[in-house]
Write a protein that holds these residues in place. Structure first.
Motif, PDB file in Angstrom:
ATOM      1  N   GLU A  83      56.921  30.910  62.964  1.00  0.00           N
ATOM      2  CA  GLU A  83      57.486  30.404  61.707  1.00  0.00           C
ATOM      3  C   GLU A  83      59.006  30.393  61.810  1.00  0.00           C
ATOM      4  O   GLU A  83      59.618  31.433  62.044  1.00  0.00           O
ATOM      5  N   ASN A  85      62.126  29.589  59.570  1.00  0.00           N
ATOM      6  CA  ASN A  85      62.566  29.307  58.199  1.00  0.00           C
ATOM      7  C   ASN A  85      61.432  28.759  57.341  1.00  0.00           C
ATOM      8  O   ASN A  85      61.605  27.843  56.537  1.00  0.00           O
ATOM      9  N   SER A 126      54.483  36.276  63.312  1.00  0.00           N
ATOM     10  CA  SER A 126      55.853  36.414  62.824  1.00  0.00           C
ATOM     11  C   SER A 126      56.199  37.892  62.784  1.00  0.00           C
ATOM     12  O   SER A 126      55.322  38.735  62.564  1.00  0.00           O
ATOM     13  N   PRO A 127      57.482  38.233  62.979  1.00  0.00           N
ATOM     14  CA  PRO A 127      57.888  39.630  62.807  1.00  0.00           C
ATOM     15  C   PRO A 127      57.760  40.102  61.358  1.00  0.00           C
ATOM     16  O   PRO A 127      57.694  41.303  61.109  1.00  0.00           O
ATOM     17  N   GLY A 128      57.711  39.175  60.426  1.00  0.00           N
ATOM     18  CA  GLY A 128      57.608  39.525  59.008  1.00  0.00           C
ATOM     19  C   GLY A 128      56.192  39.894  58.603  1.00  0.00           C
ATOM     20  O   GLY A 128      55.240  39.720  59.367  1.00  0.00           O
ATOM     21  N   PRO A 129      56.023  40.381  57.367  1.00  0.00           N
ATOM     22  CA  PRO A 129      54.716  40.850  56.922  1.00  0.00           C
ATOM     23  C   PRO A 129      53.676  39.759  56.721  1.00  0.00           C
ATOM     24  O   PRO A 129      52.476  40.021  56.778  1.00  0.00           O
ATOM     25  N   LEU A 130      54.106  38.508  56.487  1.00  0.00           N
ATOM     26  CA  LEU A 130      53.148  37.426  56.234  1.00  0.00           C
ATOM     27  C   LEU A 130      52.613  36.803  57.516  1.00  0.00           C
ATOM     28  O   LEU A 130      51.671  36.018  57.483  1.00  0.00           O
ATOM     29  N   ARG A 134      53.129  30.826  56.020  1.00  0.00           N
ATOM     30  CA  ARG A 134      53.692  29.606  55.415  1.00  0.00           C
ATOM     31  C   ARG A 134      53.685  28.456  56.419  1.00  0.00           C
ATOM     32  O   ARG A 134      53.318  27.325  56.095  1.00  0.00           O
ATOM     33  N   GLY A 159      50.990  39.577  61.346  1.00  0.00           N
ATOM     34  CA  GLY A 159      52.253  40.082  60.837  1.00  0.00           C
ATOM     35  C   GLY A 159      52.801  41.220  61.684  1.00  0.00           C
ATOM     36  O   GLY A 159      52.087  41.793  62.508  1.00  0.00           O
ATOM     37  N   ARG A 160      54.092  41.525  61.481  1.00  0.00           N
ATOM     38  CA  ARG A 160      54.754  42.586  62.242  1.00  0.00           C
ATOM     39  C   ARG A 160      54.518  42.406  63.746  1.00  0.00           C
ATOM     40  O   ARG A 160      54.230  43.358  64.479  1.00  0.00           O
TER      41      ARG A 160
END
Length: 197
Positions: A83, A85, A126-130, A134, A159-160
């Motif tokens: 992902e 942006n 993604s490194p993010g939680p989601l 998206r 995630g992560r």
């Protein structure tokens, strides 16, 4: 999962890309289940950014035909997207945009003929939680709406991702591995059903 010919595409080919790591995990699992797997490198196509003037002057780059031919020769596709942006990568979009411009008069046929009714499945990271959810949602819309692919409803967002892999490249979490295998089973069943109709 069913024994099929599966094309696996990672949305990023940078060194250390989490999508590339997740694609490798999926490829290993699919091979263990008896599938014939091809891991396809979009970056190796070396496609220029799509430009109508460039297409008018020189036509569709010959390397775009490799993606079309790979899709034609496999029963299904698994796309693993990161992902950027909130969106899928330019690498994916540009490659598919060029492929969509291959005309029916080309040797091997139109690019869109290779995608129409082709079964596909999606993973994201993604490194993010989601976990890239998206971007995965947009990829689903893109493949279904623009390329008439049949995208399996089963999907998984890792995630992560920066903490998800061990030193050998395997997923640390057994549940995450099970989710990848669940998506693989779904695309195997879908591809098998479509071949039998």
């Amino acid at each position: 999962m069913k024994s099929i010919r599966l094309l696996i595409i990672a949305g990023s080919e940078r060194a250390g890309a989490y999508s590339r790591g997740l694609a490798r995990v999926a490829a290993a699992a699919a091979r263990r289940d008896g599938c014939e797997v091809t891991e396809f490198d979009l970056r190796a196509l070396a496609l220029p950014i799509y430009d109508g003037d460039l297409e008018h002057a020189a036509g569709v780059p010959a390397t775009a035909l490799r993606l079309r031919d790979a899709l034609k020769s496999h029963d299904a596709m698994l796309l693993v997207t990161p992902e950027y942006n909130g969106f899928p990568t330019p690498l994916v979009l540009n490659a598919f945009d060029w492929m969509s411009r291959i005309p029916a008069t080309a040797d091997g046929g139109a690019g869109l003929a290779a995608t129409t009714d082709k079964p596909a499945a999606l993973l994201s990271s993604s490194p993010g939680p989601l976990g890239g959810l998206r971007a995965m949602t947009l990829v689903r819309q893109y493949l279904q709406g623009n390329f008439a692919m049949i995208v399996a409803p089963q999907q998984y967002a890792l995630g992560r991702a920066a903490e998800a892999f061990d030193e050998a490249g395997a997923l640390k979490d057994a549940k995450a591995q099970q989710m990848v295998e669940h998506v693989l089973a779904a695309i195997g069943d879908l591809a098998t059903a479509l071949k039998a109709r």
